[in-house]
Each structure stands twice: as C-alpha cells, then as structure tokens.
Design a protein around this motif. Structure first.
Motif, PDB file in Angstrom:
ATOM      1  N   TYR A 146      27.886  25.577  14.997  1.00 49.33           N
ATOM      2  CA  TYR A 146      28.877  25.003  15.910  1.00 49.33           C
ATOM      3  C   TYR A 146      29.901  24.153  15.163  1.00 49.33           C
ATOM      4  O   TYR A 146      31.082  24.161  15.494  1.00 49.33           O
ATOM      5  CB  TYR A 146      28.190  24.232  17.028  1.00 49.33           C
ATOM      6  CG  TYR A 146      27.360  25.125  17.913  1.00 49.33           C
ATOM      7  CD1 TYR A 146      27.888  26.303  18.425  1.00 49.33           C
ATOM      8  CD2 TYR A 146      26.046  24.832  18.220  1.00 49.33           C
ATOM      9  CE1 TYR A 146      27.138  27.150  19.219  1.00 49.33           C
ATOM     10  CE2 TYR A 146      25.286  25.673  19.022  1.00 49.33           C
ATOM     11  CZ  TYR A 146      25.839  26.827  19.515  1.00 49.33           C
ATOM     12  OH  TYR A 146      25.098  27.666  20.292  1.00 49.33           O
ATOM     13  N   ASP A 147      29.455  23.438  14.150  1.00 48.01           N
ATOM     14  CA  ASP A 147      30.370  22.650  13.335  1.00 48.01           C
ATOM     15  C   ASP A 147      31.438  23.548  12.713  1.00 48.01           C
ATOM     16  O   ASP A 147      32.622  23.188  12.686  1.00 48.01           O
ATOM     17  CB  ASP A 147      29.582  21.925  12.237  1.00 48.01           C
ATOM     18  CG  ASP A 147      30.447  20.990  11.423  1.00 48.01           C
ATOM     19  OD1 ASP A 147      31.137  20.135  12.009  1.00 48.01           O
ATOM     20  OD2 ASP A 147      30.434  21.115  10.183  1.00 48.01           O
ATOM     21  N   ALA A 148      31.039  24.725  12.236  1.00 55.11           N
ATOM     22  CA  ALA A 148      31.996  25.665  11.647  1.00 55.11           C
ATOM     23  C   ALA A 148      33.065  26.068  12.651  1.00 55.11           C
ATOM     24  O   ALA A 148      34.218  26.332  12.279  1.00 55.11           O
ATOM     25  CB  ALA A 148      31.274  26.911  11.131  1.00 55.11           C
ATOM     26  N   MET A 149      32.699  26.097  13.935  1.00 50.08           N
ATOM     27  CA  MET A 149      33.644  26.485  14.980  1.00 50.08           C
ATOM     28  C   MET A 149      34.320  25.289  15.634  1.00 50.08           C
ATOM     29  O   MET A 149      34.952  25.406  16.677  1.00 50.08           O
ATOM     30  CB  MET A 149      32.916  27.327  16.032  1.00 50.08           C
ATOM     31  CG  MET A 149      32.444  28.652  15.487  1.00 50.08           C
ATOM     32  SD  MET A 149      31.702  29.701  16.752  1.00 50.08           S
ATOM     33  CE  MET A 149      30.146  28.872  17.037  1.00 50.08           C
TER      34      MET A 149
ATOM     35  N   GLY B 227      34.878  22.316  21.841  1.00 45.66           N
ATOM     36  CA  GLY B 227      33.822  22.470  22.829  1.00 45.66           C
ATOM     37  C   GLY B 227      32.475  22.008  22.332  1.00 45.66           C
ATOM     38  O   GLY B 227      32.367  21.195  21.416  1.00 45.66           O
ATOM     39  N   ILE B 228      31.460  22.567  22.955  1.00 44.66           N
ATOM     40  CA  ILE B 228      30.087  22.135  22.663  1.00 44.66           C
ATOM     41  C   ILE B 228      29.162  23.350  22.669  1.00 44.66           C
ATOM     42  O   ILE B 228      29.385  24.309  23.407  1.00 44.66           O
ATOM     43  CB  ILE B 228      29.636  21.056  23.689  1.00 44.66           C
ATOM     44  CG1 ILE B 228      28.320  20.422  23.283  1.00 44.66           C
ATOM     45  CG2 ILE B 228      29.611  21.596  25.092  1.00 44.66           C
ATOM     46  CD1 ILE B 228      28.040  19.098  23.985  1.00 44.66           C
ATOM     47  N   GLY B 229      28.154  23.301  21.810  1.00 47.32           N
ATOM     48  CA  GLY B 229      27.215  24.407  21.702  1.00 47.32           C
ATOM     49  C   GLY B 229      25.776  23.959  21.897  1.00 47.32           C
ATOM     50  O   GLY B 229      25.432  22.807  21.633  1.00 47.32           O
ATOM     51  N   TYR B 230      24.957  24.880  22.354  1.00 44.21           N
ATOM     52  CA  TYR B 230      23.547  24.615  22.664  1.00 44.21           C
ATOM     53  C   TYR B 230      22.679  25.726  22.093  1.00 44.21           C
ATOM     54  O   TYR B 230      23.165  26.783  21.708  1.00 44.21           O
ATOM     55  CB  TYR B 230      23.355  24.567  24.184  1.00 44.21           C
ATOM     56  CG  TYR B 230      24.198  23.530  24.868  1.00 44.21           C
ATOM     57  CD1 TYR B 230      23.714  22.244  25.090  1.00 44.21           C
ATOM     58  CD2 TYR B 230      25.491  23.828  25.282  1.00 44.21           C
ATOM     59  CE1 TYR B 230      24.497  21.296  25.708  1.00 44.21           C
ATOM     60  CE2 TYR B 230      26.277  22.878  25.893  1.00 44.21           C
ATOM     61  CZ  TYR B 230      25.786  21.612  26.110  1.00 44.21           C
ATOM     62  OH  TYR B 230      26.568  20.665  26.714  1.00 44.21           O
TER      63      TYR B 230
END
Length: 192
Positions: free
Chosen positions: A149-152, A122-125
C-alpha cells in the motif's frame, strides 16, 4: 467511493474468496462502487529488478499487469485477501504486489522521498486465512501489505485474520469470521 478487492487465492471459492465476497457485498450495500481482481486469472511475470521504472515510473514488462495499474490507481480503498502459504500470500498475488515497484518509483518521482510526505491515494486492508495456529502466522502478509500500500501512496488500515481454517468453505462454519468481513466492508465505506 471505489473499493477494490484483490482475490489472491489460487483456489476459486476458497475461504479468503468467501470472506472478500462478504466484505465487498457489505461495502456495496453501504453505498460503495466495488470491483474485483482475481490474481489467479492474470498472467503476470515477476519483477525483473531491471530499474526501468526508476526513470519513468512505468514498468517496462508488457504483460497483463499493465491492465491492473489503472485499476489500482482508481481505487479509494483496496482489500487484499489470500490464504497464507509459508507465512505470506501465494505467488500469484505476490507477483502483483512485487510489480507495484513501478508505482513506488512513480511516487518517488512525483513526490520525492521523506517521512513527511502524507499518504494521498487512500487506504488498504488485508484478509488472511491460515490453516495453522502459529503465533507469527500473519506477520509476513501484514508487512507485505503495509509496503504494498505504501508503494501505491496508501495508508495500511490493518486487517482481519483467521487461524485454523483450511478446508474449502470451512470459514462458513465460523459465522463470526463472516460477520467481521461484513463489518470491515461497512467500516471502510464509512471511513472508520
């Protein structure tokens, strides 16, 4: 689509809370399923850097972070919001972020290392609110979010950031800020 909002402020109903409320409301109106996590409501220890997760991809610390791992994994999009304390997010939120080290270890165990591995989760903000007008005010939280977010296994999609907003509820006087939050919520659902 499932959009998760992570409320990072220790102050209930503060400016970053209000912005994230508007974003999640708009995302829900655009058809997303939404969920909220309030960092201030969880008792989460800092990462011990014990290396326990390096072999299993699971954190050995048994606290309320264990409740959050499945929620983080289920989200298609995550929005992390908070005020800026000393050029980064508050400790309550940072504890959650640091504890995703286990998710990073799990990712490495499953996918291996290397720049050619695409993001698949997915994507994070980010939403940041700061009282000062410093040029670099949001650099710390943006870098933190990028690697959180990279960790996830998520891509960082950027964020919205507001300077010179301090008093509780002051963001409501900046209608353009609330509009930006709503617009970002709609864009997340549309995949823009």
């Amino acid at each position: 689509m499932k959009v998760l909002g992570i409320y990072g402020s220790p102050r209930k109903g503060g400016n970053s809370d209000l912005l994230l409320d508007a974003l999640l409301e708009a995302a829900k109106g655009a058809g997303a399923e939404t969920q909220a996590i309030y960092a201030r409501d969880y008792k989460i220890s800092g990462c011990r850097e014990c290396g326990g997760c390096d072999k299993t991809g699971k954190c050995v610390v048994k606290d309320e972070m264990q409740d959050l791992y499945p929620i983080l994994k289920e989200a298609d999009a995550i929005v992390t919001a908070g005020p800026i304390f000393f050029y980064n997010f508050p400790a309550q939120l940072k504890a959650i972020i640091d504890r995703t080290q286990a998710m990073w270890s799990d990712r490495l165990l499953k996918k291996g290392q290397g720049p050619s591995v695409p993001y698949e989760s997915g994507i994070g903000y980010a939403i940041g609110v700061g009282a000062t007008r410093g040029k670099n005010l949001f650099e710390g939280c943006e870098l933190t979010c990028k690697y959180f977010y990279d960790a996830m296994d998520m891509e960082y999609g950027g964020g919205i950031f507001f300077r010179r907003v301090e008093d509780k509820g002051a963001v409501l006087e900046h209608e353009d800020a609330m509009d930006q939050a709503r617009e970002l919520g709609r864009k997340i659902v549309k995949g823009e």
